[in-house]
Design a protein around this motif. Structure first.
Motif, PDB file in Angstrom:
ATOM      1  N   PRO A 272       0.522   7.456   3.813  1.00 13.33           N
ATOM      2  CA  PRO A 272      -0.420   8.567   3.971  1.00 13.33           C
ATOM      3  C   PRO A 272      -1.858   8.051   3.978  1.00 13.33           C
ATOM      4  N   VAL A 273      -2.703   8.645   4.836  1.00 12.53           N
ATOM      5  CA  VAL A 273      -4.084   8.195   4.995  1.00 12.53           C
ATOM      6  C   VAL A 273      -5.028   9.392   4.918  1.00 12.53           C
ATOM      7  N   MET A 274      -6.114   9.215   4.192  1.00 13.95           N
ATOM      8  CA  MET A 274      -7.237  10.149   4.245  1.00 13.95           C
ATOM      9  C   MET A 274      -8.461   9.365   4.695  1.00 13.95           C
ATOM     10  N   THR A 275      -9.140   9.856   5.727  1.00 17.10           N
ATOM     11  CA  THR A 275     -10.379   9.207   6.150  1.00 17.10           C
ATOM     12  C   THR A 275     -11.508  10.229   6.145  1.00 17.10           C
ATOM     13  N   THR A 276     -12.663   9.806   5.690  1.00 15.43           N
ATOM     14  CA  THR A 276     -13.835  10.672   5.653  1.00 15.43           C
ATOM     15  C   THR A 276     -15.005   9.958   6.316  1.00 15.43           C
ATOM     16  N   GLY A 277     -15.933  10.752   6.797  1.00 17.93           N
ATOM     17  CA  GLY A 277     -17.135  10.197   7.401  1.00 17.93           C
ATOM     18  C   GLY A 277     -18.255  11.200   7.308  1.00 17.93           C
ATOM     19  N   THR A 278     -19.341  10.896   7.995  1.00 15.27           N
ATOM     20  CA  THR A 278     -20.487  11.811   8.026  1.00 15.27           C
ATOM     21  C   THR A 278     -21.020  11.875   9.442  1.00 15.27           C
ATOM     22  N   PHE A 279     -21.491  13.039   9.831  1.00 18.01           N
ATOM     23  CA  PHE A 279     -21.977  13.215  11.202  1.00 18.01           C
ATOM     24  C   PHE A 279     -23.290  12.482  11.448  1.00 18.01           C
TER      25      PHE A 279
ATOM     26  N   ARG B  98     -12.436  13.895  -4.549  1.00 17.63           N
ATOM     27  CA  ARG B  98     -11.645  14.065  -3.323  1.00 17.63           C
ATOM     28  C   ARG B  98     -10.633  12.921  -3.187  1.00 17.63           C
ATOM     29  N   VAL B  99     -11.075  11.682  -3.441  1.00 21.90           N
ATOM     30  CA  VAL B  99     -10.171  10.532  -3.388  1.00 21.90           C
ATOM     31  C   VAL B  99      -9.097  10.656  -4.466  1.00 21.90           C
TER      32      VAL B  99
ATOM     33  N   ASP C  15      -7.920  13.364  -5.954  1.00 27.15           N
ATOM     34  CA  ASP C  15      -6.969  14.434  -5.648  1.00 27.15           C
ATOM     35  C   ASP C  15      -5.975  13.995  -4.575  1.00 27.15           C
ATOM     36  N   PHE C  16      -6.464  13.279  -3.557  1.00 34.80           N
ATOM     37  CA  PHE C  16      -5.571  12.773  -2.500  1.00 34.80           C
ATOM     38  C   PHE C  16      -4.547  11.801  -3.075  1.00 34.80           C
ATOM     39  N   PHE C  17      -4.978  10.924  -3.929  1.00 32.94           N
ATOM     40  CA  PHE C  17      -4.053   9.948  -4.523  1.00 32.94           C
ATOM     41  C   PHE C  17      -3.057  10.601  -5.474  1.00 32.94           C
ATOM     42  N   MET C  18      -3.446  11.717  -6.089  1.00 27.66           N
ATOM     43  CA  MET C  18      -2.565  12.375  -7.041  1.00 27.66           C
ATOM     44  C   MET C  18      -1.552  13.315  -6.376  1.00 27.66           C
ATOM     45  N   GLU C  19      -1.734  13.629  -5.114  1.00 29.95           N
ATOM     46  CA  GLU C  19      -0.825  14.564  -4.436  1.00 29.95           C
ATOM     47  C   GLU C  19       0.586  14.004  -4.343  1.00 29.95           C
TER      48      GLU C  19
ATOM     49  N   VAL D 145       0.822  -1.218   0.000  1.00 30.24           N
ATOM     50  CA  VAL D 145       0.000   0.000   0.000  1.00 30.24           C
ATOM     51  C   VAL D 145       0.853   1.264   0.000  1.00 30.24           C
ATOM     52  N   LYS D 146       0.639   2.111  -0.975  1.00 31.60           N
ATOM     53  CA  LYS D 146       1.341   3.398  -1.069  1.00 31.60           C
ATOM     54  C   LYS D 146       0.535   4.518  -0.415  1.00 31.60           C
ATOM     55  N   LYS D 147      -0.781   4.536  -0.643  1.00 30.06           N
ATOM     56  CA  LYS D 147      -1.675   5.500  -0.010  1.00 30.06           C
ATOM     57  C   LYS D 147      -2.987   4.803   0.321  1.00 30.06           C
ATOM     58  N   LEU D 148      -3.662   5.312   1.368  1.00 33.99           N
ATOM     59  CA  LEU D 148      -4.886   4.671   1.847  1.00 33.99           C
ATOM     60  C   LEU D 148      -5.983   5.717   2.020  1.00 33.99           C
ATOM     61  N   ALA D 149      -7.114   5.492   1.362  1.00 34.79           N
ATOM     62  CA  ALA D 149      -8.291   6.356   1.520  1.00 34.79           C
ATOM     63  C   ALA D 149      -9.416   5.525   2.131  1.00 34.79           C
ATOM     64  N   LEU D 150     -10.049   6.073   3.172  1.00 32.01           N
ATOM     65  CA  LEU D 150     -11.086   5.352   3.911  1.00 32.01           C
ATOM     66  C   LEU D 150     -12.370   6.163   3.923  1.00 32.01           C
TER      67      LEU D 150
END
Length: 266
Positions: free
Chosen positions: A207-214, A259-260, A262-266, A114-119
């Protein structure tokens, strides 16, 4: 039309589809669903159109031959084996809901993959309270109540406006559900019970990006915040919370796929 392919390992096989022709490899691990995401291959490809020149995108299903018990840890092991069989490494891994649980486990146990992780809308542990949501679906599936399952699933996963808009779609989709799909759903849903990797999250080094909803009625927004608490001091961590989009914000948020990407392309 996108073709469905099969990887055959030593004691199981697993379906996947791919699209795009970019130099980077993205792997998508979908969340729990009544019917396999393999039937929505074209829709997934359409949603990630912006990525096709930069990524070759693989969407991987759960294994075909399910044992009576099949934990998230087992899912992660088998998925990692398929990723290796496909000759992939340094992947950009995106996991939603239960797929996020699998993705985190792979990042911990197989860091070389794994190079980058989006959750998205996921949890590092499934408490008894969280499992109550899944158990509602499991009990409906055990009763063979296909329409009730689809409606309950849709109502909990999507915001009310979206659920009402697609109510007829859920009812019609329920008519196509087979008994074998119900059996698979029960096993895969039960696989989340007692899942807990919270104490291992700091072992994730990519690197990790995590997203959720309230307004997450399935796993609760606290689950996303707990992941953030463990990783917010780690290298290159990002958190984003949506409002009013339900558990499946990864489907309902118009900017989510971008959003995913853009995060992976950074």
């Amino acid at each position: 039309m996108i073709n469905i392919n099969t990887v055959k390992a030593s004691d199981f096989s697993m379906d996947y589809f791919k699209f795009g022709a970019g130099p980077r490899n993205m792997v998508i691990l979908p969340g729990l669903s009544v019917q396999s995401v393999m039937g929505s291959a074209d829709a997934v490809a359409d949603a990630f159109t912006m990525a096709v020149n930069d990524f070759t995108v693989y969407t991987i299903d759960r294994r075909k031959e399910l044992p009576p018990e099949y934990s998230v840890y087992d899912m992660a092991r088998d998925t990692a084996e398929v990723i290796k069989q496909l000759g992939l490494s340094d992947i950009y891994l995106f996991g939603a809901s239960q797929g996020g649980m699998i993705a985190m486990t792979i990042a911990i146990e197989y860091p070389e993959l794994v190079k980058k992780l989006a959750l998205a809308s996921t949890s590092s542990h499934v408490t008894d309270e969280q499992f109550e949501s899944l158990n509602k679906w499991i009990e409906l599936a055990k009763k063979g109540d296909k329409e009730g399952l689809y409606l309950c699933f849709g109502k909990m996963v999507y915001p009310s406006a979206v659920f009402e808009q697609f109510r007829d779609y859920f009812i019609n989709s329920a008519k196509t559900v087979t008994d074998d799909e119900l059996r698979r759903f029960i096993i895969i849903a039960n696989g989340a019970q007692n899942f807990n990797i919270t104490d291992k999250l700091k072992e994730i080094r990519c690197p990790v990006m995590t997203t959720g909803t309230f307004e997450d009625e399935v796993l609760d927004s606290d689950a996303t915040m707990e992941i953030a608490e463990q990783l917010d001091e780690e290298h290159e961590f990002k958190l984003y919370m949506y409002t009013g989009l339900g558990h499946a914000s990864f489907d309902t948020a118009p900017d989510y796929k971008k959003r995913v990407y853009d995060f992976f392309m950074e």
